[in-house]
Design a protein around this motif. Structure first.
Motif, PDB file in Angstrom:
ATOM      1  N   ILE A 293      25.473  41.517 -11.297  1.00 15.49           N
ATOM      2  CA  ILE A 293      26.055  42.346 -12.053  1.00 15.49           C
ATOM      3  C   ILE A 293      27.592  42.347 -12.484  1.00 15.49           C
ATOM      4  CG2 ILE A 293      26.294  45.056 -12.348  1.00 15.49           C
ATOM      5  CD1 ILE A 293      23.833  45.216 -10.334  1.00 15.49           C
ATOM      6  N   PRO A 294      28.386  42.115 -11.615  1.00  9.58           N
ATOM      7  CA  PRO A 294      29.798  41.965 -12.214  1.00  9.58           C
ATOM      8  C   PRO A 294      29.994  40.702 -12.836  1.00  9.58           C
ATOM      9  CG  PRO A 294      29.745  41.486  -9.749  1.00  9.58           C
ATOM     10  CD  PRO A 294      28.410  42.224 -10.134  1.00  9.58           C
ATOM     11  N   ALA A 295      29.189  39.572 -12.582  1.00  7.90           N
ATOM     12  CA  ALA A 295      29.098  38.211 -13.264  1.00  7.90           C
ATOM     13  C   ALA A 295      28.958  38.497 -14.898  1.00  7.90           C
ATOM     14  CB  ALA A 295      28.069  37.282 -12.779  1.00  7.90           C
ATOM     15  N   ASN A 296      28.121  39.494 -15.169  1.00  8.58           N
ATOM     16  CA  ASN A 296      27.775  39.813 -16.622  1.00  8.58           C
ATOM     17  C   ASN A 296      28.891  40.755 -17.158  1.00  8.58           C
ATOM     18  OD1 ASN A 296      25.209  38.889 -17.880  1.00  8.58           O
ATOM     19  ND2 ASN A 296      24.747  39.180 -15.578  1.00  8.58           N
ATOM     20  N   LEU A 297      29.633  41.249 -16.278  1.00 12.43           N
ATOM     21  CA  LEU A 297      30.722  42.274 -17.141  1.00 12.43           C
ATOM     22  C   LEU A 297      31.985  41.535 -17.197  1.00 12.43           C
ATOM     23  CD1 LEU A 297      29.922  45.345 -14.800  1.00 12.43           C
ATOM     24  CD2 LEU A 297      29.000  44.720 -17.224  1.00 12.43           C
ATOM     25  N   TYR A 298      32.517  40.536 -16.351  1.00 10.68           N
ATOM     26  CA  TYR A 298      33.871  40.073 -16.282  1.00 10.68           C
ATOM     27  C   TYR A 298      33.674  38.725 -17.251  1.00 10.68           C
ATOM     28  CZ  TYR A 298      35.441  42.695 -12.363  1.00 10.68           C
ATOM     29  OH  TYR A 298      36.177  43.892 -11.738  1.00 10.68           O
ATOM     30  N   PRO A 299      34.855  38.444 -17.585  1.00 11.65           N
ATOM     31  CA  PRO A 299      34.761  37.153 -18.736  1.00 11.65           C
ATOM     32  C   PRO A 299      34.452  35.893 -17.975  1.00 11.65           C
ATOM     33  CG  PRO A 299      36.947  38.013 -18.202  1.00 11.65           C
ATOM     34  CD  PRO A 299      36.051  38.918 -17.646  1.00 11.65           C
ATOM     35  N   MET A 300      33.694  35.090 -18.588  1.00 10.26           N
ATOM     36  CA  MET A 300      33.292  33.776 -18.072  1.00 10.26           C
ATOM     37  C   MET A 300      34.381  33.003 -18.461  1.00 10.26           C
ATOM     38  SD  MET A 300      30.362  32.853 -16.694  1.00 10.26           S
ATOM     39  CE  MET A 300      29.305  31.438 -16.444  1.00 10.26           C
ATOM     40  N   LEU A 301      34.868  33.160 -19.854  1.00 12.39           N
ATOM     41  CA  LEU A 301      35.962  32.011 -20.404  1.00 12.39           C
ATOM     42  C   LEU A 301      37.044  32.856 -21.210  1.00 12.39           C
ATOM     43  CD1 LEU A 301      33.684  29.616 -22.407  1.00 12.39           C
ATOM     44  CD2 LEU A 301      35.106  28.932 -20.545  1.00 12.39           C
ATOM     45  N   ARG A 302      38.296  32.306 -21.113  1.00 10.28           N
ATOM     46  CA  ARG A 302      39.577  32.898 -21.729  1.00 10.28           C
ATOM     47  C   ARG A 302      39.794  31.745 -22.704  1.00 10.28           C
ATOM     48  NH1 ARG A 302      41.100  35.205 -16.632  1.00 10.28           N
ATOM     49  NH2 ARG A 302      40.745  37.415 -16.936  1.00 10.28           N
ATOM     50  N   THR A 303      39.854  31.944 -24.021  1.00  4.37           N
ATOM     51  CA  THR A 303      40.099  31.054 -24.929  1.00  4.37           C
ATOM     52  C   THR A 303      41.584  31.562 -25.646  1.00  4.37           C
ATOM     53  OG1 THR A 303      37.876  30.521 -25.318  1.00  4.37           O
ATOM     54  CG2 THR A 303      39.650  29.525 -26.936  1.00  4.37           C
ATOM     55  N   SER A 304      42.626  30.477 -25.528  1.00  2.00           N
ATOM     56  CA  SER A 304      43.848  31.040 -26.156  1.00  2.00           C
ATOM     57  C   SER A 304      44.021  29.897 -27.173  1.00  2.00           C
ATOM     58  CB  SER A 304      44.778  31.204 -25.329  1.00  2.00           C
ATOM     59  OG  SER A 304      44.960  30.311 -24.419  1.00  2.00           O
ATOM     60  N   THR A 305      44.384  30.530 -28.382  1.00  2.00           N
ATOM     61  CA  THR A 305      44.730  29.591 -29.643  1.00  2.00           C
ATOM     62  C   THR A 305      45.819  30.255 -30.211  1.00  2.00           C
ATOM     63  OG1 THR A 305      43.202  30.764 -31.221  1.00  2.00           O
ATOM     64  CG2 THR A 305      42.235  28.956 -30.116  1.00  2.00           C
ATOM     65  N   VAL A 306      46.712  29.332 -30.977  1.00  2.00           N
ATOM     66  CA  VAL A 306      47.801  29.959 -31.765  1.00  2.00           C
ATOM     67  C   VAL A 306      47.506  30.948 -32.676  1.00  2.00           C
ATOM     68  CG1 VAL A 306      50.048  28.902 -32.473  1.00  2.00           C
ATOM     69  CG2 VAL A 306      48.238  27.244 -31.802  1.00  2.00           C
ATOM     70  N   ALA A 307      46.363  30.694 -33.414  1.00  2.00           N
ATOM     71  CA  ALA A 307      45.980  31.468 -34.683  1.00  2.00           C
ATOM     72  C   ALA A 307      45.563  32.825 -34.193  1.00  2.00           C
ATOM     73  CB  ALA A 307      44.815  30.783 -35.590  1.00  2.00           C
ATOM     74  N   THR A 308      44.514  32.928 -33.339  1.00  2.00           N
ATOM     75  CA  THR A 308      44.118  33.980 -32.891  1.00  2.00           C
ATOM     76  C   THR A 308      44.397  34.748 -31.519  1.00  2.00           C
ATOM     77  OG1 THR A 308      42.238  32.848 -31.882  1.00  2.00           O
ATOM     78  CG2 THR A 308      42.027  33.486 -34.269  1.00  2.00           C
ATOM     79  N   GLY A 309      45.492  34.412 -30.816  1.00  3.12           N
ATOM     80  CA  GLY A 309      45.648  34.755 -29.560  1.00  3.12           C
ATOM     81  C   GLY A 309      44.548  34.555 -28.664  1.00  3.12           C
ATOM     82  N   THR A 310      44.438  35.314 -27.581  1.00  2.00           N
ATOM     83  CA  THR A 310      43.766  35.208 -26.331  1.00  2.00           C
ATOM     84  C   THR A 310      42.416  35.946 -26.633  1.00  2.00           C
ATOM     85  OG1 THR A 310      45.351  34.860 -24.914  1.00  2.00           O
ATOM     86  CG2 THR A 310      43.112  35.285 -23.771  1.00  2.00           C
ATOM     87  N   ALA A 311      41.089  35.145 -26.544  1.00  2.00           N
ATOM     88  CA  ALA A 311      39.816  35.701 -26.722  1.00  2.00           C
ATOM     89  C   ALA A 311      39.162  35.684 -25.414  1.00  2.00           C
ATOM     90  CB  ALA A 311      39.144  35.108 -27.823  1.00  2.00           C
ATOM     91  N   GLU A 312      38.347  36.583 -24.906  1.00  3.69           N
ATOM     92  CA  GLU A 312      37.555  36.623 -23.511  1.00  3.69           C
ATOM     93  C   GLU A 312      36.134  36.679 -24.050  1.00  3.69           C
ATOM     94  OE1 GLU A 312      39.112  39.453 -21.038  1.00  3.69           O
ATOM     95  OE2 GLU A 312      40.586  37.904 -20.208  1.00  3.69           O
ATOM     96  N   ASN A 313      35.190  35.675 -23.343  1.00  3.17           N
ATOM     97  CA  ASN A 313      33.750  35.777 -23.551  1.00  3.17           C
ATOM     98  C   ASN A 313      32.978  36.145 -22.042  1.00  3.17           C
ATOM     99  OD1 ASN A 313      32.451  35.442 -25.928  1.00  3.17           O
ATOM    100  ND2 ASN A 313      33.201  33.216 -25.930  1.00  3.17           N
ATOM    101  N   THR A 314      32.377  36.974 -22.417  1.00  3.81           N
ATOM    102  CA  THR A 314      31.289  37.030 -21.149  1.00  3.81           C
ATOM    103  C   THR A 314      30.093  36.223 -21.314  1.00  3.81           C
ATOM    104  OG1 THR A 314      29.994  38.833 -22.288  1.00  3.81           O
ATOM    105  CG2 THR A 314      31.879  39.409 -20.829  1.00  3.81           C
ATOM    106  N   ILE A 315      29.153  36.134 -20.380  1.00  7.73           N
ATOM    107  CA  ILE A 315      28.044  35.408 -20.506  1.00  7.73           C
ATOM    108  C   ILE A 315      27.080  35.858 -21.854  1.00  7.73           C
ATOM    109  CG2 ILE A 315      25.646  34.797 -19.396  1.00  7.73           C
ATOM    110  CD1 ILE A 315      27.045  35.294 -16.662  1.00  7.73           C
ATOM    111  N   MET A 316      26.911  36.823 -22.065  1.00  6.02           N
ATOM    112  CA  MET A 316      26.416  37.329 -23.356  1.00  6.02           C
ATOM    113  C   MET A 316      27.130  36.776 -24.498  1.00  6.02           C
ATOM    114  SD  MET A 316      23.094  37.963 -23.400  1.00  6.02           S
ATOM    115  CE  MET A 316      22.781  38.439 -25.070  1.00  6.02           C
ATOM    116  N   GLY A 317      28.358  37.049 -24.364  1.00  4.37           N
ATOM    117  CA  GLY A 317      29.181  36.819 -25.587  1.00  4.37           C
ATOM    118  C   GLY A 317      29.187  35.356 -26.088  1.00  4.37           C
TER     119      GLY A 317
END
Ligand SMILES: [Zn+2]
Ligand SMILES: [Zn+2]
Lengths: 210, 217
Positions: A63-87
């Motif tokens: 259950i928490p594995a689906n709620l917390y982010p799996m990946l954090r991507t940081s780029t110069v252009a867009t800043g930091t984005a977080e992705n869950t499993i479904m994301g």
């Protein structure tokens, strides 16, 4: 109920105990297999208790594995984005990568949920009258045992992406806490399927008390 | 496989236990398959595969296990993938991949990933080599061969090299638009390793091996 028309003898009914690892037959009161050294368990209900315990641990992590982010991507252009499993799956769908989106969705969502339901249903089927034959239930257990490990795919994807995408100021990928929770959930459900003694399914069919 | 029938409630007099096999999947008591049988032997009730006759497989499994060990050692240290974007390049090996989680609370996950993709596959082939080496030469098994083979079998579901390869393909697709990726020698070594592991596991027949451990002196 073919087995009722052709009465057959199981090791247990003959007062013996068979080894689940190597098939060796021993006298009923043996506790360690003389061939492979594996533990022999006369009480098969212990197997079921273990199944439920591992299942509960698997669901608690899933259950928490689906709620917390799996990946954090940081780029110069867009800043930091977080992705869950479904994301991650949705992102692949937007990129029109249908096949890979399907693989990730099956491995991370369909298989874990199907496994929770199937194993619970199999365990419950041992109590009352089963609607499926022993053959089909045994097949179902084998399939669950076989496909469960493939859920680990997404954890490896995260590991590869975060070790590879380290490009200074351009883009960086870091793993999120969901990666660990999801890996634990997969491991626990694998242990649940492995703990399930398929002989319980057949014993019920024969009318021996489980 | 012929099962032992029990029409009466009292069990019949049983033959010696070494000549019997209890189906590991459904507990049906049967006469153990003879090693001379030319066909696959399946449980007569649940169809679980009990014995698959293969000739000369010990030597083949040894050769394939050695191949797996060599490919794995190569795959760990050579570059796995290389990425370049915006004029910056970065290379990573399988070793780096396992260490991806080495920061902070995710450190234990690093250890687990390393175990699943490198340590356990290597341990499994090592244990198989240890068990099979003397048996292939017709000699008595080495000490603890039984424990070694049982452990090798228990490790099998946890050795996830092939799943890692699928993960690598998914990662490549995810990065396709973002950057240029070059496949390193370790990528190909790992792909080949997965094929060799599959062939090897298909050649191995548990019953033949247990019988050899039991009988060779
Ligand atoms: Zn055993
Ligand atoms: Zn069977």
């Amino acid at each position: 109920m073919e087995s009722n028309r052709h009465p057959t003898l199981t090791a247990r009914a003959a007062g013996l105990i068979g080894c689940r690892a190597c098939g060796r037959v021993s006298p009923g009161d043996t506790s360690v297999c003389p061939r492979c050294g594996g533990a022999l368990e006369p009480d098969r209900n212990l197997s079921l208790q273990r199944v439920w315990a591992w299942m509960a641990a698997g669901i608690i992590c899933y259950i928490p594995a689906n709620l917390y982010p799996m990946l954090r991507t940081s780029t110069v252009a867009t800043g930091t984005a977080e992705n869950t499993i479904m994301g991650g799956v949705v992102e692949l769908v937007h990129a029109h990568e249908w096949a890979v989106a399907g693989i990730v969705f099956a491995a991370s969502v369909l298989v874990p949920i199907a496994k929770f339901i199937a194993i619970a249903a199999l365990a419950i089927s041992l109590r009352g009258r089963a609607t499926m034959s022993s053959h089909r239930r045994h097949k179902l257990l084998e399939i669950m045992d076989f496909i469960g490990r493939w859920s680990m795919v997404d954890v490896f994807v995260v590991a590869i992406l975060s070790s590879l995408v380290q490009l200074g100021y351009v883009v960086n990928i870091h793993p999120g806490p969901a990666a660990a929770l999801f890996a634990l959930s997969v491991a626990f459900t694998m242990l649940a399927a492995q703990s399930f003694d398929p002989r319980l399914i057949w014993e019920k069919d024969q009318g021996y008390p489980a | 496989m012929s099962s032992i029938s029990s029409a009466s409630a009292t069990p019949p007099t049983l033959p010696p236990l070494e000549t019997l096999i209890a189906c590991p999947a459904c507990d049906l008591l049967m006469a153990a398959p003879s090693l001379e049988a030319q066909q696959n032997c399946r449980c007569s009730r649940c169809h679980h595969l009990l014995y698959a006759p293969r000739r000369q497989t010990f030597a083949q499994v040894i050769a394939l296990s050695l191949t797996v060990a060599i490919l794995m050692i190569g795959a760990v240290f050579f570059p796995f993938l290389e990425i370049s974007a915006g004029g910056i390049r970065h290379q990573s090996s399988i070793f780096d991949t396992a260490l991806a989680f080495s920061e902070g609370i995710l450190l234990p996950l690093s250890v687990v990933v390393m175990a699943l993709i490198v340590v356990l596959p290597l341990l499994r082939v090592t244990l198989l080599l240890y068990t099979l080496w003397p048996l292939a030469q017709g000699r008595a098994p080495w000490r603890h061969a039984r424990r070694a083979f049982r452990l090798a079998e228990a490790i099998q579901p946890w050795s996830m090299a092939e799943i890692f390869v699928v993960g690598a393909v998914v990662a490549l697709v995810k990065l396709a638009g973002l950057a240029t990726i070059t496949l390193g020698p370790a990528f190909w070594a790992f792909g080949l390793l997965v094929i060799v592991v599959t062939v090897k596991d298909n050649l191995l027949c548990d019953w033949t091996l247990w019988k050899a451990i039991d009988t060779q002196r």
